[in-house]
Design an enzyme around this catalytic site. Structure first.
Site, PDB file in Angstrom:
ATOM      1  N   HIS A  86      31.522 -30.477 -13.499  1.00 44.06           N
ATOM      2  CA  HIS A  86      32.086 -30.435 -12.148  1.00 44.06           C
ATOM      3  C   HIS A  86      32.788 -29.099 -11.916  1.00 44.06           C
ATOM      4  O   HIS A  86      33.542 -28.633 -12.761  1.00 44.06           O
ATOM      5  CB  HIS A  86      33.093 -31.581 -11.991  1.00 44.06           C
ATOM      6  CG  HIS A  86      33.580 -31.757 -10.588  1.00 44.06           C
ATOM      7  ND1 HIS A  86      32.969 -32.607  -9.687  1.00 44.06           N
ATOM      8  CD2 HIS A  86      34.620 -31.207  -9.932  1.00 44.06           C
ATOM      9  CE1 HIS A  86      33.614 -32.557  -8.536  1.00 44.06           C
ATOM     10  NE2 HIS A  86      34.618 -31.713  -8.653  1.00 44.06           N
ATOM     11  N   ASP A 165      40.485 -41.815  -2.912  1.00 45.09           N
ATOM     12  CA  ASP A 165      40.407 -40.349  -2.937  1.00 45.09           C
ATOM     13  C   ASP A 165      39.836 -39.837  -1.616  1.00 45.09           C
ATOM     14  O   ASP A 165      40.282 -38.819  -1.086  1.00 45.09           O
ATOM     15  CB  ASP A 165      39.550 -39.860  -4.110  1.00 45.09           C
ATOM     16  CG  ASP A 165      39.382 -38.346  -4.069  1.00 45.09           C
ATOM     17  OD1 ASP A 165      40.406 -37.649  -4.191  1.00 45.09           O
ATOM     18  OD2 ASP A 165      38.254 -37.852  -3.872  1.00 45.09           O
ATOM     19  N   ARG A 172      44.941 -34.790   2.971  1.00 50.64           N
ATOM     20  CA  ARG A 172      45.402 -33.525   2.381  1.00 50.64           C
ATOM     21  C   ARG A 172      44.799 -32.333   3.112  1.00 50.64           C
ATOM     22  O   ARG A 172      45.451 -31.309   3.317  1.00 50.64           O
ATOM     23  CB  ARG A 172      45.028 -33.482   0.899  1.00 50.64           C
ATOM     24  CG  ARG A 172      45.862 -34.439   0.052  1.00 50.64           C
ATOM     25  CD  ARG A 172      45.272 -34.583  -1.333  1.00 50.64           C
ATOM     26  NE  ARG A 172      45.157 -33.315  -2.011  1.00 50.64           N
ATOM     27  CZ  ARG A 172      44.193 -33.013  -2.884  1.00 50.64           C
ATOM     28  NH1 ARG A 172      43.260 -33.897  -3.193  1.00 50.64           N
ATOM     29  NH2 ARG A 172      44.149 -31.846  -3.456  1.00 50.64           N
ATOM     30  N   SER A 187      42.176 -35.983  -8.127  1.00 50.39           N
ATOM     31  CA  SER A 187      41.036 -36.182  -7.230  1.00 50.39           C
ATOM     32  C   SER A 187      39.717 -35.953  -7.989  1.00 50.39           C
ATOM     33  O   SER A 187      38.796 -36.780  -7.948  1.00 50.39           O
ATOM     34  CB  SER A 187      41.172 -35.212  -6.053  1.00 50.39           C
ATOM     35  OG  SER A 187      39.998 -35.108  -5.323  1.00 50.39           O
ATOM     36  N   LYS A 191      36.967 -39.120  -9.858  1.00 52.72           N
ATOM     37  CA  LYS A 191      35.526 -39.234  -9.612  1.00 52.72           C
ATOM     38  C   LYS A 191      34.739 -39.130 -10.913  1.00 52.72           C
ATOM     39  O   LYS A 191      33.724 -39.794 -11.100  1.00 52.72           O
ATOM     40  CB  LYS A 191      35.090 -38.157  -8.604  1.00 52.72           C
ATOM     41  CG  LYS A 191      35.560 -38.517  -7.188  1.00 52.72           C
ATOM     42  CD  LYS A 191      35.308 -37.430  -6.176  1.00 52.72           C
ATOM     43  CE  LYS A 191      36.299 -36.326  -6.290  1.00 52.72           C
ATOM     44  NZ  LYS A 191      36.645 -35.605  -5.087  1.00 52.72           N
TER      45      LYS A 191
HETATM   46  N1  URA Z   1      37.581 -30.982  -5.220  1.00 51.11           N
HETATM   47  C1  URA Z   1      37.953 -32.293  -5.246  1.00 51.11           C
HETATM   48  O1  URA Z   1      37.148 -33.177  -5.523  1.00 51.11           O
HETATM   49  N2  URA Z   1      39.229 -32.600  -4.950  1.00 51.11           N
HETATM   50  C2  URA Z   1      40.164 -31.669  -4.653  1.00 51.11           C
HETATM   51  O2  URA Z   1      41.303 -32.025  -4.431  1.00 51.11           O
HETATM   52  C3  URA Z   1      39.776 -30.303  -4.621  1.00 51.11           C
HETATM   53  C4  URA Z   1      38.467 -29.985  -4.914  1.00 51.11           C
END
Ligand code: URA
Length: 438
Positions: A86, A165, A172, A187, A191
């Site tokens: 990621h 999220d 946010r 966050s 995931k």
């Molecule tokens: N990518 C994400 O999944 N969450 C964030 O807060 C910032 C970048």
């Protein structure tokens, strides 16, 4: 709005530099999702935390609360080592399109849930959408079945996966509370944990084009992600990599797919290929392969065309036209207006990375608002990097635009975003730091 959670007390405690307990965070997120805590209260609490900072324990608890808000995927039935990769978001950063097939060719299994572009950054799903026929809406069962046969599937997260999220991120985004290591780490890691992989490699970006531009915050973010992953029993590591300039030449959806294919075909070197190799080797290391052997293995697989074969199979399995793997521009949408930008003579001393991403967005490659349609064909090819010499008449960028007006707009903008000087300039390092890897 009635809530059993003492929200005001939590906001005040955080505002005054105190710490929230695990149970309080779990209750708070559950109450927010149940609409018992409103957006104004949640935004106040997030802002207090952004300013005061969250502890590692708070970040771990927040991650747990986000994961608990929805479904999780169980990959334990898969035979090979399950791996996820990621990026925290960058410009010209299509590495997943190379790293995914490369790791699949190395025997790993990747069930990757990806996102769409965010702000000035691109998203893997948008890039894949530019391949005619490609489907990103797989069910968890389809995802798992494809991973069993191809070793790789990339799909959109379902609405049931980490729904808290999704809501928090939207809040946010509009309340100036994205740039917090703890909030980004929870966050991202929620995931990854919900996605089920046992090994997680993170590419934490640093520099002007990253969500956290300063190096200390980026390293903080990397360390937090690693401790969250490890505390949930996942082998986790992070590379902190450069985003002070765009990574690949292509910035825009079809353009980034073409760069990835060129790289898989062995026709492109440079920083993009190098980072793909570093990330793939790092992920293999997490599965137990020794560092030097991992690097040799991924280079050999890439050079032998094994990753290209996986990419072709992966595209076909998700309904896309596999011709893209052999002759990308036969199937990818091309922009109707293409023109070069020639800046004159000098050495590239700086590139305004974030604003280059925004420029690609203004050409149509990104969204202004959630739900906007993007134009897969448009974007930029950046033909120079910091430290390169440009001669008079030599193009430094190629604009792929929908109209002549857009081409003129982009040329004028580029003159502000790519800085030329006289003195030699050292290029920035590609990998700034490693966390959790030797
Ligand atoms: N990518 C994400 O999944 N969450 C964030 O807060 C910032 C970048």
């Amino acid at each position: 709005m009635a809530s059993a959670v003492p929200v005001t007390e939590l906001i005040v405690r955080k505002r005054d530099g105190g710490e929230l307990r695990r149970e309080e965070i779990l209750d708070l997120i559950a109450a927010y999702l149940a609409d018992e805590v409103d957006d104004a209260q949640m935004a106040a609490l997030l802002m207090a935390g952004v300013i005061r900072g969250f502890t590692t324990d708070e970040a771990v608890a927040l991650t747990e609360a986000l994961v608990a808000s929805g479904d999780t995927i169980d990959l334990s039935a898969l035979a090979g080592p399950t791996v996820d990769k990621h990026s925290t978001g960058g410009v010209g950063d299509g590495t997943s399109l190379v790293v995914g097939p490369l790791l699949a060719a190395a025997g790993c299994q990747l069930a990757k849930l990806s996102g769409r572009g965010l702000g000035h950054t691109g998203g893997t799903l948008d890039k894949l959408d530019s391949i005619p026929g490609f489907r990103v809406d797989l069910t968890p069962e389809q995802l798992e079945a494809q991973v069993q046969t191809v070793g790789l599937a990339i799909a959109a997260a379902t609405a049931e996966l980490v729904p808290a999220d999704k809501r928090l991120y939207a809040l946010r985004d509009v309340t100036g509370t994205v740039a917090s290591p703890a909030l980004i780490a929870s966050s991202v890691m929620s995931k990854k944990l919900a996605g089920g992989a046992a090994h997680v490699l993170l590419d934490v970006k640093v520099g002007d084009g990253a969500f956290l531009p300063d190096p200390a915050s980026a390293v903080d973010l990397a360390q937090l992600c690693v401790s969250i992953g490890e505390s949930h029993g996942r082998r986790t590591a992070a590379l902190v990599t450069d985003m002070s300039q765009p990574l690949a030449d292509g910035i825009g959806n079809a353009l980034e797919v073409a760069v990835a294919v060129d790289t898989l075909q062995g026709r492109r070197g440079g920083r993009f290929r190098e980072l793909c190799l570093e990330l793939s080797a790092g992920a293999l290391q997490l599965t137990g392969v020794q560092a030097a052997a991992a690097r040799t293995q991924v280079e050999e697989l890439l050079d032998a065309g094994a990753a290209l074969d996986r990419f072709r199979a992966f595209v076909a399995a998700q309904g896309g036209d596999p011709t893209v793997a052999d002759d990308p521009w036969q199937v990818l949408p091309a922009a109707p207006v293409i023109g070069d930008w020639t800046p004159g003579d000098g050495v590239v001393s700086a590139i305004a990375c974030r604003r280059i991403g925004e420029l690609a967005g203004r050409l149509g490659a990104g969204r202004r608002r959630q739900g906007d349609r993007i134009d897969p064909a448009v974007g930029l090819e950046l033909l120079v990097r910091v430290g390169d010499r440009v001669d008079d008449g030599q193009p430094a960028a190629r604009v792929h635009a929908r109209t002549e007006d857009d081409l003129a707009m982009a040329r004028a903008a580029l003159a502000e975003l790519v800085e030329l000087g006289d003195a030699p300039v050292d290029p920035p390092p590609l990998v700034h730091d490693r966390v959790g890897l030797e």
